[in-house]
Design a protein around this motif. Structure first.
Motif, PDB file in Angstrom:
ATOM      1  N   VAL A 117       0.864  -1.187   0.000  1.00  0.00           N
ATOM      2  CA  VAL A 117       0.000   0.000   0.000  1.00  0.00           C
ATOM      3  C   VAL A 117       0.899   1.235   0.000  1.00  0.00           C
ATOM      4  CG1 VAL A 117      -1.721   1.266   1.316  1.00  0.00           C
ATOM      5  CG2 VAL A 117      -1.835  -1.225   1.198  1.00  0.00           C
ATOM      6  N   GLU A 118       0.673   2.144  -0.924  1.00  0.00           N
ATOM      7  CA  GLU A 118       1.535   3.332  -1.050  1.00  0.00           C
ATOM      8  C   GLU A 118       1.396   4.265   0.138  1.00  0.00           C
ATOM      9  OE1 GLU A 118       1.137   5.642  -4.524  1.00  0.00           O
ATOM     10  OE2 GLU A 118       2.379   4.281  -5.709  1.00  0.00           O
ATOM     11  N   HIS A 119       0.168   4.453   0.569  1.00  0.00           N
ATOM     12  CA  HIS A 119      -0.057   5.415   1.646  1.00  0.00           C
ATOM     13  C   HIS A 119      -1.402   5.140   2.298  1.00  0.00           C
ATOM     14  CE1 HIS A 119       0.016   9.016   4.018  1.00  0.00           C
ATOM     15  NE2 HIS A 119      -1.146   9.400   3.520  1.00  0.00           N
ATOM     16  N   ILE A 120      -1.491   5.480   3.561  1.00  0.00           N
ATOM     17  CA  ILE A 120      -2.775   5.418   4.252  1.00  0.00           C
ATOM     18  C   ILE A 120      -2.861   6.661   5.123  1.00  0.00           C
ATOM     19  CG2 ILE A 120      -1.819   4.006   6.159  1.00  0.00           C
ATOM     20  CD1 ILE A 120      -4.581   2.561   6.210  1.00  0.00           C
ATOM     21  N   ASP A 121      -4.008   7.320   5.098  1.00  0.00           N
ATOM     22  CA  ASP A 121      -4.134   8.568   5.853  1.00  0.00           C
ATOM     23  C   ASP A 121      -4.464   8.304   7.318  1.00  0.00           C
ATOM     24  OD1 ASP A 121      -3.504  10.782   4.233  1.00  0.00           O
ATOM     25  OD2 ASP A 121      -5.379  10.558   3.115  1.00  0.00           O
ATOM     26  N   MET A 122      -4.052   9.261   8.153  1.00  0.00           N
ATOM     27  CA  MET A 122      -4.351   9.219   9.582  1.00  0.00           C
ATOM     28  C   MET A 122      -5.767   9.736   9.824  1.00  0.00           C
ATOM     29  SD  MET A 122      -0.782  10.679  11.195  1.00  0.00           S
ATOM     30  CE  MET A 122      -0.923  12.336  10.504  1.00  0.00           C
ATOM     31  N   PRO A 123      -6.433   9.302  10.864  1.00  0.00           N
ATOM     32  CA  PRO A 123      -5.991   8.238  11.748  1.00  0.00           C
ATOM     33  C   PRO A 123      -6.092   6.871  11.054  1.00  0.00           C
ATOM     34  CG  PRO A 123      -8.228   8.884  12.340  1.00  0.00           C
ATOM     35  CD  PRO A 123      -7.767   9.821  11.261  1.00  0.00           C
ATOM     36  N   VAL A 124      -5.090   6.046  11.333  1.00  0.00           N
ATOM     37  CA  VAL A 124      -5.044   4.715  10.726  1.00  0.00           C
ATOM     38  C   VAL A 124      -6.017   3.822  11.491  1.00  0.00           C
ATOM     39  CG1 VAL A 124      -3.549   2.813  10.084  1.00  0.00           C
ATOM     40  CG2 VAL A 124      -2.658   5.131  10.066  1.00  0.00           C
ATOM     41  N   SER A 125      -7.286   3.987  11.155  1.00  0.00           N
ATOM     42  CA  SER A 125      -8.336   3.246  11.866  1.00  0.00           C
ATOM     43  C   SER A 125      -8.391   1.826  11.342  1.00  0.00           C
ATOM     44  CB  SER A 125      -9.682   3.927  11.651  1.00  0.00           C
ATOM     45  OG  SER A 125     -10.055   3.817  10.292  1.00  0.00           O
ATOM     46  N   PRO A 126      -8.933   0.916  12.137  1.00  0.00           N
ATOM     47  CA  PRO A 126      -9.082  -0.467  11.655  1.00  0.00           C
ATOM     48  C   PRO A 126      -9.822  -0.531  10.326  1.00  0.00           C
ATOM     49  CG  PRO A 126      -9.515  -0.366  14.004  1.00  0.00           C
ATOM     50  CD  PRO A 126      -9.346   1.053  13.538  1.00  0.00           C
ATOM     51  N   ASN A 127     -10.864   0.294  10.174  1.00  0.00           N
ATOM     52  CA  ASN A 127     -11.621   0.282   8.927  1.00  0.00           C
ATOM     53  C   ASN A 127     -10.726   0.656   7.746  1.00  0.00           C
ATOM     54  OD1 ASN A 127     -14.892   1.671   7.978  1.00  0.00           O
ATOM     55  ND2 ASN A 127     -13.453   0.461   6.809  1.00  0.00           N
ATOM     56  N   ARG A 128      -9.910   1.714   7.921  1.00  0.00           N
ATOM     57  CA  ARG A 128      -9.034   2.140   6.826  1.00  0.00           C
ATOM     58  C   ARG A 128      -7.997   1.073   6.501  1.00  0.00           C
ATOM     59  NH1 ARG A 128      -8.040   8.597   8.218  1.00  0.00           N
ATOM     60  NH2 ARG A 128     -10.012   9.318   7.315  1.00  0.00           N
ATOM     61  N   VAL A 129      -7.446   0.446   7.519  1.00  0.00           N
ATOM     62  CA  VAL A 129      -6.431  -0.584   7.291  1.00  0.00           C
ATOM     63  C   VAL A 129      -7.056  -1.764   6.546  1.00  0.00           C
ATOM     64  CG1 VAL A 129      -4.910  -2.273   8.405  1.00  0.00           C
ATOM     65  CG2 VAL A 129      -5.034   0.076   9.280  1.00  0.00           C
ATOM     66  N   TRP A 130      -8.226  -2.157   7.018  1.00  0.00           N
ATOM     67  CA  TRP A 130      -8.879  -3.312   6.391  1.00  0.00           C
ATOM     68  C   TRP A 130      -9.210  -3.006   4.930  1.00  0.00           C
ATOM     69  CZ3 TRP A 130     -13.898  -4.064   4.443  1.00  0.00           C
ATOM     70  CH2 TRP A 130     -14.183  -5.400   4.088  1.00  0.00           C
ATOM     71  N   GLU A 131      -9.712  -1.799   4.682  1.00  0.00           N
ATOM     72  CA  GLU A 131     -10.030  -1.432   3.290  1.00  0.00           C
ATOM     73  C   GLU A 131      -8.774  -1.389   2.440  1.00  0.00           C
ATOM     74  OE1 GLU A 131     -12.374   2.142   3.202  1.00  0.00           O
ATOM     75  OE2 GLU A 131     -14.192   1.067   3.801  1.00  0.00           O
TER      76      GLU A 131
END
Lengths: 263, 787
Positions: free
Chosen positions: B769-783
Motif C-alpha cells: 500500500v503506497e499510503h494510508i491517511d491518519m488516523p489509521v483506523s481499523p476500517n481504513r487498514v482493512w479497506e
C-alpha cells in the motif's frame, strides 16, 4: 437539565403507580438518561428511580436452572455474581464501559433503551432469555424490535431477565475506538438443541440473530463452519468509524473468533 | 552519578503536591463575590445570514441580568490576528473582521450568536432557549479545494475569495527547484492529509471578568498560556483598555497544548459584560462547547515531491499544501503553515533546493491554529512519509537513505531561511538503532505471524525550531508582537528568592525546573526559590509559553536576571569581606575571598542589602532585585530519531503499538524526569493523531466528532511502555543554558513513525500500500488491505 421531580419507590407496585404520573420517566442506572437530561434533550416532569427496589436486584438461579437477574442489577454485580453459573454473560457485563458505568448501569436500563451498539441485547437475544416485566413475560425474540425500540409499553418496566444457560457461550467484541461501545460484537450460545448467534453494533435495525451462522454452526460447531459465511451488509450502520461493508465483514470475524474461543 | 539537586537533577515536581491533593487554584475555582454567569447561544448551522436575533422574551425570564447580541459589539474592535503573512506576490493576506458575537452572518457551528448573563447558569440557559434567531441557511464550504474554486460560496462576503493567502517559499528558488526536478534520476511523489485535531486539554477554557467601578480597574481571570499577550491583544485591539487598568490572571491551568495561547471572544465578552452589568461575569466551557469553540489543530492537505540523483542524494523538494484556517483567523493561525512549517521542510537533510507553496483557506469550520508542534509536525510527517515511500521505491533501506542525506556539519544554513546551530543526527540514529533492537525485529515479527498477526517497523527523524523566537526576525516575517521573554528576580532580606517570570506553566513543571536553575547558580537549596507566574500584576511583560520556548527563552531571561543579582551581591560581599571584588567568588551559597578562609554567607549579604548599616551606599543602591529581558538570537533546533513497532490484525485491521523508542537531542537538560514526562505526553498525542484522533465535518459543516462518543482520545491501554533517551546532547550555542526545548518533540516525531510501521506491516502481509491517511483506523487498514 430542566427541573423535574424524583420519586424513590421501594416496590415494583409503587414504581408502576408512580410511572402513571404525567410525563413520568423511569430512571435506572442513568448511563444514557442522565447525559440526555444534561444536554437538555429530554424534559420529563418526574423521574421514577428504580434504584431502591430490593425485589429488582440481584442474581440467582431458579428451579429450571435459569440464571435470573433483577432488572436493577448493575453490570458490576452481574460480572461478579453470574461468573460461576454463566461465565460468558458475566464476561460481557465485566467488559461494558468503565468501572463507573458498570457500577451504575443496569441490565434493565440497557435492554429497555436498546441502543443498537449496546452489549446486553446481544447476550439476551443469543441466550434466548425471557424478559420479565411488571405485567408479563416476553421472549427475547419478540422483545427487540429495532434501534431503540422494544416491545415495552408505556410505563412498563423490566423487573427481571431469565437466562437459560447454554452448554457453552462466548461474547467477542470489536471496539469503536472513541466510545468503546461495540463497533460490532457477537454473542454465540451453544445449546443442546442448536446454536444462537446475536449481533450488536452492526445493524441499523439494532441487535439481530445471524440465522445463516446459526444454521451452519448447529450443523457443524466449528470456526471453519462460518469461515466462508458473509453477513448481509445492506442494512449495516455506516459512520465515521466503519462502513457497512466493514461491519458486515467484522460480523463474520467476530463470530468465527467467538466459536474458536469456545474451543 | 545522577545529581540530587540543581541543574541535571530529577527533582520531584513541587507543584504536584497541590495538584494531586486537590489544592490547585484553577480559573473555575475562582468565584468573585456577586458574580453572574453567562451562557452563549451558539450557531447550530455552519453558514447562514443572520436576519434577526429577538431577545425580548429572554430578557424577561427569571434571573436574567442582561442579554447581549452582536449589535452590542459593533463599536468594539475585531478579535485580532497576531501575524500578517505576505503572499507570493508581495500582498498582505486577506484578513476578515472577527466579531465578539456574530453579526450579519454565522460562519461555523459553535459561533456565539447571543449571550445571556443571569444569576445562575441554568437561568441563563433557560433564557437562551427563549431567544428567537432568524437565520437563512447558506451553502457551507468545508472542503478546501472546493472552497478556492471561483464559484464557491464565500465565507466572508467582503473578501475577494476564500483564499487567505497563497504563499511561496522561497519564491526566488522556484525556478531552480523545478529545474532540479527536470534533471532528477528519480522522483517520489506523495499526497496526504494531516488530520484535523481537537486539543482537548483536561481543563476546559474558563473566563471570569471583574470590574471595579470605584477605580475603573478591569480584571480577567482566564485559562491562558500567556496572560500578558491576552492583556495586550484584548486591551489594545478589542476593548480599548490600557494595560494599567487591566489585569489578566492565568492561575493554575490544566493543560494548554497551544489552544490556550489564543485570545478568544469569550474573554473579551466577560471583560466587556462585567462593566456593562457592573457584576463579575463567569463562563466555564462545557466539553461540548470546547469541541466547537477551542481552536482546532493541523488540517493540511499536501502534495510533496522529492528529487534524487542517481546516487540517491536528495537534490530538490517541492510541496504544495492547502491549510485550513477555519472561518476566522485565530491569533497565530497564519504563521503555522508558513513560518512554522515551510522553514522546517529541510528536516534533518541537506537537500539543497526547496520550494514550499501554501494556500491558506477559509472554510465554515472552527478556526484552526497552533496545536502541540504547530506546523512542525505537519512538515515532519510529510517529509518522513515521503522518504519512506522513496526508500521503498528505490528498494533501499529507509534508515540508510536517511543517513546518506543527513546534515553532517554545523552550523548549517538550510535553503529555507534557518540556520541549525548544532545537532548530531548520526548520534541520535545510532542510539535509536540500539534502543529499538532492530536485530531482534525478525524474531518478533515471526512471533506475531505465529499468532496470525503482521508486524511492522517504522522510523522517523525530526528537527524542530523551538525557543521562539528572535523578535527582529519574526517581525520581518509578519509577527505583530515581539517574542522575547522576561524575568524579575527579587531576593528577600533573609535570602529567599521570588522569581517572577513572563513564562507560564500549565503542566510543564516550571516551578520545579526554574527553581533548580536559580538554586544551582547561587548554590542554595531549591526550596529557597519561589516561581511566580501567570499574573500581569506581579510579573514583567512576557510572551508566555508555547513553541517549546520557556526554558530556552524564559529561562535565559531568568539566568540573566540572576547574573545581575549575583554581580550586585558580589559587590556587597566584597564590601563586607573588605576584599577586592575580583577576588570574591560565590560558591555553595557563600562568598569567599579566593585563597583564604574568609567568607560571608548568602543570607548575610542579602540581609545587608536590606539593612544597609555596613554598606557601600555611595556606590550601589540598597535592595537586591533585578529584571532582565532576553531576546534570542536564533531558534533552537532539537532533533531526534524515533522508531515504532506495530502489530496489525489483518482480519480486523486493528493496529496496536507494541514498541516505541525515542532518541532525542534536547541539548543540556535541567530536569531529566520532567523531560521524560514531556516526551511521554507528546508521544501520546502523536500516536493519538496517527491511530485515533479525527475531527471530522460533514459536507454541511456539521461537526461529526463533537464529543468523546466519536472523538477518540488515546487511552493508557492504547499506548506501549516507551523507551525514551535523551543522552545525545549537542548544547544550543546561543543561549546561556545551552538548552533547546522538549515540549513538542514527541508529537512532532511520532506520527510518521507509526504510519511507516503500519505500511511495513502490510507489506509483510503481501499488500504493498503506497499510503494510508491518519488516523489509521481499523476500517481504513482493512479497506487498504482488501481494496
Amino acid at each position: 437539565m430542566y427541573n423535574f421531580d424524583v420519586e424513590m419507590p421501594t416496590t415494583i407496585a409503587d414504581a408502576v403507580a408512580a410511572l402513571g404520573r404525567e410525563e413520568a420517566q423511569p430512571l435506572s442506572g442513568g448511563q444514557t438518561l442522565i447525559p440526555t437530561l444534561k444536554a437538555r434533550l429530554a424534559a420529563p416532569s418526574v423521574l421514577v428511580s428504580l434504584h431502591g427496589i430490593p425485589e429488582m436486584k440481584g442474581v440467582c438461579k431458579n428451579d429450571a436452572g435459569q440464571v435470573c437477574i433483577g432488572g436493577a442489577t448493575t453490570h458490576a454485580t452481574v460480572a461478579a455474581d453470574a461468573a460461576a453459573d454463566y461465565p460468558a454473560l458475566a464476561s460481557l457485563a465485566a467488559r461494558i464501559g468503565d468501572p463507573a458505568v458498570r457500577n451504575r448501569g443496569t441490565i434493565g436500563g440497557s435492554i429497555a433503551n436498546n441502543d443498537p451498539s449496546a452489549c446486553y441485547p446481544a447476550g439476551v437475544l443469543a441466550s434466548g432469555a425471557t424478559i420479565v416485566t411488571n405485567s408479563r413475560e416476553i421472549a427475547a425474540d419478540d422483545y427487540f424490535q429495532g434501534m431503540f425500540d422494544t416491545a415495552l409499553e408505556e410505563g412498563e418496566i423490566v423487573t427481571e431477565v431469565k437466562f437459560p444457560v447454554p452448554e457453552a457461550a462466548h461474547y467477542e467484541k470489536h471496539l469503536q475506538p472513541a466510545s468503546r461501545f461495540p463497533l460490532v460484537a457477537v454473542f454465540v450460545a451453544k445449546f443442546a438443541d442448536g446454536v444462537r448467534v446475536a449481533v450488536t453494533g452492526a445493524s441499523e435495525n439494532g441487535v439481530f440473530r445471524w440465522t445463516e451462522a446459526e444454521e451452519a454452526l448447529s450443523a457443524n460447531f466449528s470456526a471453519d463452519a462460518v469461515a466462508g459465511l458473509k453477513a448481509d451488509g445492506s442494512e449495516m450502520i455506516s459512520d465515521l468509524h466503519g462502513s457497512g461493508t466493514y461491519r458486515a465483514h467484522l460480523v463474520g470475524v467476530m463470530t468465527k473468533r467467538a466459536v474458536a474461543a469456545m474451543g | 552519578m545522577p545529581k540530587d539537586h540543581g541543574i541535571g537533577a530529577s527533582s520531584k515536581r513541587r507543584e504536584d503536591v497541590r495538584f494531586l491533593t486537590g489544592e490547585g487554584n484553577y480559573t473555575d475555582d475562582i468565584n468573585v463575590n456577586g458574580q453572574a454567569h453567562v451562557f452563549f447561544l451558539r450557531s447550530d448551522i455552519a453558514h447562514g445570514t443572520l436576519n434577526s436575533v429577538d431577545t425580548s422574551a429572554a430578557e424577561g425570564m427569571p434571573g436574567v441580568v442582561k442579554v447581549f447580541t452582536g449589535a452590542d459589539f459593533e463599536a468594539v474592535g475585531s478579535v485580532p490576528c497576531g501575524w500578517q503573512v505576505t503572499d507570493k506576490h508581495g500582498e498582505p493576506m486577506q484578513e476578515p473582521r472577527h466579531p465578539v458575537l456574530a453579526h450579519g452572518k454565522v460562519r461555523h457551528v459553535g459561533e456565539p450568536i447571543a449571550a445571556v448573563v443571569a444569576e445562575t447558569l441554568e437561568q441563563a440557559r433557560d433564557a437562551a432557549e427563549a431567544i428567537v434567531v432568524d437565520i437563512t441557511d447558506l451553502p457551507a464550504v468545508v472542503d478546501m479545494k472546493e472552497a478556492v474554486k471561483a464559484d464557491a460560496p464565500k465565507v466572508h462576503d467582503d473578501l475577494t475569495s476564500n483564499l487567505c493567502y497563497d504563499w511561496g517559499f522561497v519564491e526566488e528558488n522556484k525556478g531552480a527547484v523545478d529545474a532540479a526536478f527536470e534533471e532528477a534520476a528519480h522522483v517520489t511523489t506523495l499526497e496526504l492529509v494531516n488530520n484535523r485535531l481537537v486539543a482537548n486539554p483536561m481543563e476546559p477554557r474558563v473566563a471570569v471578568g471583574d470590574y471595579a467601578r470605584g477605580t475603573g480597574d478591569h480584571t480577567l481571570y482566564t485559562t491562558s498560556q500567556n496572560p500578558h499577550v491576552i492583556r495586550l491583544l484584548m486591551g489594545a485591539f478589542v476593548l480599548g483598555i490600557p494595560e494599567h487598568k487591566l489585569r489578566v490572571v492565568a492561575p493554575d491551568v490544566g493543560g494548554g497544548f497551544g489552544t490556550k495561547i489564543f485570545h478568544y471572544q469569550e474573554e473579551a465578552f466577560v471583560t466587556f459584560a462585567a462593566k456593562a452589568c457592573n457584576r463579575a461575569v463567569k463562563w466555564t466551557s462545557s466539553r461540548s462547547e470546547a469541541f466547537m469553540s477551542d481552536a482546532h489543530g493541523r488540517d493540511h492537505v499536501t502534495k510533496i515531491e522529492l528529487a534524487l540523483d542517481k546516487d540517491n542524494n536528495f537534490t530538490a523538494l517541492r510541496t504544495d499544501t492547502y491549510a485550513n484556517m477555519g472561518a476566522y483567523l485565530s491569533t497565530f493561525a497564519p504563521s503555522v503553515p508558513t513560518w512554522l512549517h515551510g522553514t522546517l521542510m529541510a528536516g534533518n537533510y541537506k537537500t539543497p533546493l526547496i520550494y514550499v507553496n501554501v494556500k491558506a483557506v477559509f472554510t465554515n469550520t472552527v478556526p484552526v491554529d497552533a496545536y502541540r508542534g504547530a506546523g512542525r509536525p505537519e512538515a515532519t510527517y510529510q517529509l518522513e512519509r515521503l522518504i519512506d515511500k522513496c526508500a521503498h521505491e528505490l528498494k533501499v533501506d529507509p534508515i540508510k537513505l536517511r543517513r546518506q542525506n543527513f546534515v553532517m556539519e554545523f552550523p548549517y544554513a538550510t535553503p529555507v531561511a534557518v540556520e541549525y546551530d548544532t545537532g548530531d543526527y548520526v548520534a541520535t540514529m545510532d542510539k535509536l538503532e540500539e534502543m529499538a533492537d532492530i536485530a531482534g525485529f525478525q524474531k518478533r515479527r515471526e512471533a506475531s505471524e505465529a499468532k496470525g498477526k503482521l508486524r511492522g517497523f517504522g522510523v522517523n527523524c525530526y528537527i524542530e525550531a523551538c525557543g521562539i523566537a528572535p523578535s527582529n526576525l519574526v517581525g520581518q516575517l509578519g509577527a505583530r508582537a515581539g517574542l522575547f521573554e522576561s524575568c524579575t528576580v527579587r531576593v528577600n532580606a533573609t535570602g529567599g528568592l521570588v522569581v517572577m517570570t513572563g513564562s507560564h506553566s500549565h503542566g510543564q513543571g516550571h516551578e520545579t525546573s526554574f527553581s533548580q536553575v536559580v538554586a544551582d547558580m547561587i548554590g542554595i537549596p531549591e526550596e529557597m526559590v519561589e516561581i511566580v507566574h501567570g499574573d500581569t500584576a506581579n510579573t514583567p511583560m512576557g510572551m508566555g509559553t508555547y513553541g517549546s520556548r520557556s526554558l530556552a527563552v524564559g529561562g535565559s531571561a531568568m539566568v540573566r536576571a540572576t547574573e545581575k543579582i549575583i554581580a550586585k551581591a558580589t559587590k556587597i560581599a566584597s564590601h563586607l569581606l573588605e576584599a577586592s571584588e575580583s577576588d570574591v567568588e560565590l560558591k555553595d551559597g557563600a562568598f569567599t575571598v579566593a585563597g583564604t578562609d574568609k567568607s560571608v554567607a548568602w543570607g548575610d549579604v542579602t540581609l545587608a542589602a536590606y539593612v544597609p548599616h555596613n554598606y557601600p551606599l555611595e556606590e550601589i543602591e540598597p535592595g537586591l532585585e533585578e529584571t532582565a529581558f532576553y531576546d534570542p538570537s536564533n531558534f533552537t533546533y532539537p532533533s531526534g530519531a524515533y522508531a515504532c513497532e506495530v502489530e496489525l490484525d489483518p482480519e480486523t485491521g486493528q493496529v496496536t503499538v507494541e514498541r516505541f523508542s525515542a532518541a532525542d537531542d534536547f541539548g543540556n537538560i535541567v530536569n531529566p524526569m520532567i523531560v521524560t514526562g514531556q516526551v511521554h505526553g507528546g508521544l501520546a498525542q502523536g500516536i493519538g493523531q496517527a491511530l485515533l484522533e479525527n475531527c471530522a465535518y460533514d459536507s454541511d459543516g456539521q461537526l461529526l466528532s463533537a464529543s468523546y462518543m466519536d472523538y477518540a482520545m488515546p487511552r493508557a491501554s492504547d499506548l506501549p511502555f516507551y523507551d525514551v533517551d535523551h543522552s545525545c546532547q549537542t548544547p544550543c550555542t546561543h543561549n546561556p543554558l545551552g538548552v533547546k526545548g522538549c515540549g513538542e518533540a514527541g508529537a512532532i516525531g511520532s506520527p510518521a513513525a507509526v504510519v511507516n510501521a503500519v505500511l511495513d506491516a502490510m507489506r509483510s502481509g503481501g499488500k504493498d500500500v503506497e499510503h494510508i491517511d491518519m488516523p489509521v483506523s481499523p476500517n481504513r487498514v482493512w479497506e487498504a488491505m482488501n481494496g
